[in-house]
Scaffold this motif. Structure first.
Motif, PDB file in Angstrom:
ATOM      1  N   GLU A  99      41.870  11.017  32.826  1.00 14.59           N
ATOM      2  CA  GLU A  99      40.875  10.016  32.910  1.00 14.59           C
ATOM      3  C   GLU A  99      40.608   9.624  31.322  1.00 14.59           C
ATOM      4  N   GLY A 100      39.802   8.768  31.181  1.00 17.25           N
ATOM      5  CA  GLY A 100      39.460   8.085  29.772  1.00 17.25           C
ATOM      6  C   GLY A 100      40.289   7.062  29.429  1.00 17.25           C
ATOM      7  N   GLU A 101      40.215   6.496  28.136  1.00 23.57           N
ATOM      8  CA  GLU A 101      40.846   5.190  27.542  1.00 23.57           C
ATOM      9  C   GLU A 101      41.855   5.665  26.419  1.00 23.57           C
ATOM     10  N   TRP A 102      42.483   4.762  26.136  1.00 24.17           N
ATOM     11  CA  TRP A 102      43.417   4.796  24.852  1.00 24.17           C
ATOM     12  C   TRP A 102      42.424   4.888  23.850  1.00 24.17           C
ATOM     13  N   ASP A 103      42.700   5.760  22.704  1.00 21.95           N
ATOM     14  CA  ASP A 103      41.971   6.031  21.604  1.00 21.95           C
ATOM     15  C   ASP A 103      42.674   6.160  20.286  1.00 21.95           C
ATOM     16  N   GLU A 104      43.840   5.394  20.118  1.00 21.50           N
ATOM     17  CA  GLU A 104      44.553   5.066  19.096  1.00 21.50           C
ATOM     18  C   GLU A 104      45.010   6.324  18.262  1.00 21.50           C
ATOM     19  N   GLY A 105      45.000   7.246  19.003  1.00 23.74           N
ATOM     20  CA  GLY A 105      45.462   8.597  18.304  1.00 23.74           C
ATOM     21  C   GLY A 105      44.390   9.593  18.131  1.00 23.74           C
ATOM     22  N   ARG A 106      43.150   9.074  18.012  1.00 21.53           N
ATOM     23  CA  ARG A 106      41.957  10.140  17.715  1.00 21.53           C
ATOM     24  C   ARG A 106      41.789  11.036  18.712  1.00 21.53           C
ATOM     25  N   GLY A 107      41.330  10.422  20.010  1.00 19.42           N
ATOM     26  CA  GLY A 107      41.005  11.043  21.014  1.00 19.42           C
ATOM     27  C   GLY A 107      42.140  12.111  21.706  1.00 19.42           C
ATOM     28  N   GLU A 108      43.276  11.182  21.537  1.00 19.91           N
ATOM     29  CA  GLU A 108      44.695  11.893  22.080  1.00 19.91           C
ATOM     30  C   GLU A 108      44.812  13.242  21.396  1.00 19.91           C
ATOM     31  N   THR A 109      44.559  13.237  20.043  1.00 16.34           N
ATOM     32  CA  THR A 109      44.780  14.534  19.414  1.00 16.34           C
ATOM     33  C   THR A 109      43.770  15.471  20.245  1.00 16.34           C
ATOM     34  N   MET A 110      42.595  15.259  20.388  1.00 12.70           N
ATOM     35  CA  MET A 110      41.587  16.073  21.087  1.00 12.70           C
ATOM     36  C   MET A 110      41.992  16.423  22.473  1.00 12.70           C
ATOM     37  N   ASP A 111      42.722  15.494  23.208  1.00 13.98           N
ATOM     38  CA  ASP A 111      43.146  16.026  24.610  1.00 13.98           C
ATOM     39  C   ASP A 111      44.195  17.078  24.312  1.00 13.98           C
ATOM     40  N   LEU A 112      45.156  16.850  23.167  1.00 14.11           N
ATOM     41  CA  LEU A 112      46.121  17.894  23.217  1.00 14.11           C
ATOM     42  C   LEU A 112      45.552  19.192  22.697  1.00 14.11           C
ATOM     43  N   LEU A 113      44.573  19.268  22.034  1.00 11.30           N
ATOM     44  CA  LEU A 113      43.610  20.480  21.576  1.00 11.30           C
ATOM     45  C   LEU A 113      43.296  20.967  22.805  1.00 11.30           C
ATOM     46  N   ALA A 114      42.567  20.133  23.666  1.00 11.30           N
ATOM     47  CA  ALA A 114      41.963  20.949  24.910  1.00 11.30           C
ATOM     48  C   ALA A 114      42.930  21.390  25.722  1.00 11.30           C
ATOM     49  N   VAL A 115      44.109  21.043  25.701  1.00 10.45           N
ATOM     50  CA  VAL A 115      45.115  21.469  26.743  1.00 10.45           C
ATOM     51  C   VAL A 115      45.616  22.886  26.202  1.00 10.45           C
ATOM     52  N   VAL A 116      45.664  23.057  24.679  1.00  8.80           N
ATOM     53  CA  VAL A 116      45.945  24.116  24.222  1.00  8.80           C
ATOM     54  C   VAL A 116      44.966  25.245  24.259  1.00  8.80           C
ATOM     55  N   GLY A 117      43.605  24.846  24.144  1.00 11.53           N
ATOM     56  CA  GLY A 117      42.581  25.948  24.651  1.00 11.53           C
ATOM     57  C   GLY A 117      42.499  26.262  25.944  1.00 11.53           C
ATOM     58  N   HIS A 118      42.723  25.418  26.788  1.00  9.47           N
ATOM     59  CA  HIS A 118      42.606  25.817  28.370  1.00  9.47           C
ATOM     60  C   HIS A 118      43.692  27.085  28.695  1.00  9.47           C
ATOM     61  N   HIS A 119      45.013  26.604  28.205  1.00 13.70           N
ATOM     62  CA  HIS A 119      46.136  27.563  28.381  1.00 13.70           C
ATOM     63  C   HIS A 119      46.156  28.767  27.698  1.00 13.70           C
ATOM     64  N   LEU A 120      45.689  28.713  26.435  1.00 12.82           N
ATOM     65  CA  LEU A 120      45.510  30.078  25.657  1.00 12.82           C
ATOM     66  C   LEU A 120      44.350  30.927  26.357  1.00 12.82           C
ATOM     67  N   SER A 121      43.365  30.277  27.067  1.00 12.02           N
ATOM     68  CA  SER A 121      42.553  31.379  27.678  1.00 12.02           C
ATOM     69  C   SER A 121      43.089  32.070  28.802  1.00 12.02           C
ATOM     70  N   ASP A 122      44.196  31.868  29.220  1.00  9.74           N
ATOM     71  CA  ASP A 122      44.804  32.720  30.280  1.00  9.74           C
ATOM     72  C   ASP A 122      45.011  34.149  29.572  1.00  9.74           C
ATOM     73  N   PRO A 123      44.631  35.110  30.657  1.00  6.65           N
ATOM     74  CA  PRO A 123      44.880  36.362  29.984  1.00  6.65           C
ATOM     75  C   PRO A 123      46.256  36.851  29.624  1.00  6.65           C
TER      76      PRO A 123
END
Length: 218
Positions: A76-100
């Motif tokens: 979901e969401g809209e193109w953000d010229e790289g700003r929000g996309e960096t945040m998407d990547l960080l969110a994916v990292v945070g989610h999967h690093l929370s796996d025990p």
């Protein structure tokens, strides 16, 4: 994409993010998150270069996660010229690093073209935060395939970063990659006779990445 694992949805800064997780044959050595090329030019996580990078990580024993940036596929969401996309990547990292299963394991970031620029930005952000906040994991590996250095801001990267470029790339020309890498003293692996999308050279690209990762593990 036929033959790939089913995608799932996780929470992100602009809504759901669509992800695909691929596991190695044994217990993962670490977590690798791989970013795709420019969504404005049709880039998705099913791009063949992205798939090739993921296969190399899986063969090297890593859990490989690829995802669609905001506004692509089921994300979901809209193109953000790289700003929000960096945040998407960080969110994916945070989610999967929370796996025990990932606690105490290394993190790798990788990306192709626009995704390479986003991976470099995320690496810089995580490295900076990790220096100030105990418990935040800084990437131990960074793999950039034809990073879009002439189109987006690509920061200084660690000296051990793997950078691969096609000799005949007409999207991100080799001269632009070298101009970016030269002041940092970074080596660049050049694949002769191939363009931006590594047509006919994907097995070679996979072996370059796999050889690098196996060398790191030794």
């Amino acid at each position: 994409m036929i033959g790939r694992p089913a995608s799932t949805l996780i929470d992100g800064p602009a809504g759901h993010i669509e992800v695909v997780v691929e596991e190695p044959a044994a217990k993962p050595l670490g977590l690798a998150v791989v970013a795709h090329p420019n969504p404005q030019m049709g880039g998705t996580m099913d791009n063949k270069v992205v798939h090739t990078i993921c296969r190399a990580f899986v063969l090297a024993g890593w859990r490989a996660v690829r995802f669609n940036f905001r506004g692509v596929g089921r994300s979901e969401g809209e193109w953000d010229e790289g700003r929000g996309e960096t945040m998407d990547l960080l969110a994916v990292v945070g989610h999967h690093l929370s796996d025990p299963d990932m606690v105490g394991h290394p993190l790798a970031l990788a990306g192709f073209s626009f995704g390479g620029a986003m991976a470099a930005q995320a690496c810089a952000r995580l490295t900076e935060v990790a220096a100030l906040r105990p418990g935040v994991v800084a990437p131990s590996e960074l793999v950039l395939i034809s990073p879009a250095v002439s189109r987006f801001d690509v920061p200084v990267v660690p000296q051990h970063t793997l950078i691969v470029e096609g000799e005949q790339d007409d999207v991100v020309p080799l001269t632009h990659i070298l101009d970016w890498a030269r002041p940092q003293g970074l080596p660049v692996t050049v694949v002769p006779g191939t363009g931006h999308f590594f047509h006919g050279q994907l097995p070679r690209l996979r072996e370059i990445v796999l050889r690098h990762l196996r060398g790191v593990a030794e």
